[in-house]
Write an enzyme that holds these catalytic residues in place. Sequence first.
Site, short mmCIF file in Angstrom:
data_model
loop_
_atom_site.label_atom_id
_atom_site.label_comp_id
_atom_site.label_asym_id
_atom_site.label_seq_id
_atom_site.Cartn_x
_atom_site.Cartn_y
_atom_site.Cartn_z
N LYS A 120 0.82 -1.23 0.00
CA LYS A 120 0.00 0.00 0.00
C LYS A 120 0.85 1.27 0.00
CE LYS A 120 -0.64 -0.10 5.00
NZ LYS A 120 -1.46 -0.65 6.08
N ARG A 178 -8.69 -0.82 16.23
CA ARG A 178 -8.94 -0.58 14.82
C ARG A 178 -9.83 -1.73 14.38
NH1 ARG A 178 -4.52 0.48 10.10
NH2 ARG A 178 -4.99 -1.71 9.66
C1 LIG Z 1 -0.61 -1.48 6.64
C2 LIG Z 1 -0.95 -2.78 7.20
C3 LIG Z 1 0.05 -3.72 7.45
C4 LIG Z 1 1.51 -3.46 7.20
O1 LIG Z 1 2.02 -2.54 8.11
P1 LIG Z 1 3.55 -2.17 8.17
O2 LIG Z 1 3.72 -1.54 9.50
O3 LIG Z 1 3.84 -1.25 7.05
O4 LIG Z 1 4.32 -3.44 8.06
C5 LIG Z 1 -0.35 -4.96 7.95
N1 LIG Z 1 -1.65 -5.23 8.18
C6 LIG Z 1 -2.62 -4.35 7.97
C7 LIG Z 1 -4.03 -4.75 8.24
C8 LIG Z 1 -2.31 -3.09 7.48
O5 LIG Z 1 -3.29 -2.21 7.26
#
Ligand SMILES: *Cc1c(COP(=O)(O)O)cnc(C)c1O
Length: 356
Positions: free
Chosen positions: A34, A129
Amino acid sequence: MSYLEINLEKIKHNAEYLKNQLEHKEISIIGITKLVLGNPSIARILTKAGLNYLGDSRIGNIVRMKKAGVKAKFVLIRNPALSEIPLIIKNCDISLNTELFTIKKLSIEALKQNKIHSIIIMVEMGDLREGVMPHDLDKLVEAVLKLENIKLVGIGTNLKCFAGVIPDAEKMRNFSGLANLIQNKYDIEFKFISAGNSANYDWAISASNLGIINNLRLGTAILLGKGGIEEAPIPNLHQDAFTFVAEIVELKEKPYFPNGIVTTNAFGEPSIFKLVKKPKKNYLIKHALLNSGRQDVEEKGLEPIDDVKILGASSDYLVIDLKNYNFKIGDRLKFLIDYEAILKAMTCPFVSKVFI
Ligand SMILES: *Cc1c(COP(=O)(O)O)cnc(C)c1O
């Protein structure tokens, strides 16, 4: 144009290193794209590094990777929006879910498209969340197992994102315990017991007992070489796969302190000069403007590689004190760049992406 310089070899190294390191712990990785908007060149490098599963929060990014021919299984890591369900069933192998109503709609659409859609149920472990409350997990699993064309392939949790709750040993033990209960009760073996994101890195490397946790979803650790609670640099990984480069478009000797009555800047923020006392004698600095501003990047997320100082930014300029350097108009300054600033730069059409 200013640009993001992206070193694909460094990203590949990071992904390979993490994959090997976590494989020893029997933890698989979903590579999270992302931050880079599902950029196909980067996604392809992750698959070359051996990551077979790529996750993204935006269905548009997943469609982009698929259209570009990236060969991976795609995981939607944000709760599906009802309006996007047809696209999700068409393009995603797996989605993360918490709402029975939505999963039922996924089932109906999967039937319609004659597809099997896999889901991972997210569990709320305290960060507030996404996630079903732990005491509602069993009920949700039971209902999901009855749905046609939906395959439950795992459970997951996400910490250190909203409230900032850390994935410590106790949280992980509790999560692993929940997964164990569900597996035993329904006699299933989950491919994904997905304990979190890059913040889980320290725990995964140092914990003596990982329980039955077998997966992490990693973006920051791969792309920026940082992880753990403190987002500290991970040894042996590159932290500079991304750098930001902008060009000097004005260069003049100007007084350090402004001339006139100071209030707020263009964004309504208190002027930085409100906090500093006006020096007895104003002095001149090598004052430069670069061709990037807050529309392109977040200046608080930049760290100059040369010993110059970022004084601030408006929408279209970065304002720099060049100190003792002898730069000239047209010279480029290079910066290390953090997560949020990369996200902005990746999203901005005025910042080109240069791969090296
Ligand atoms: C963005 C995200 C991740 C990855 O997070 P990082 O800290 O960049 O490794 C993993 N799981 C979910 C649900 C996310 O939204």
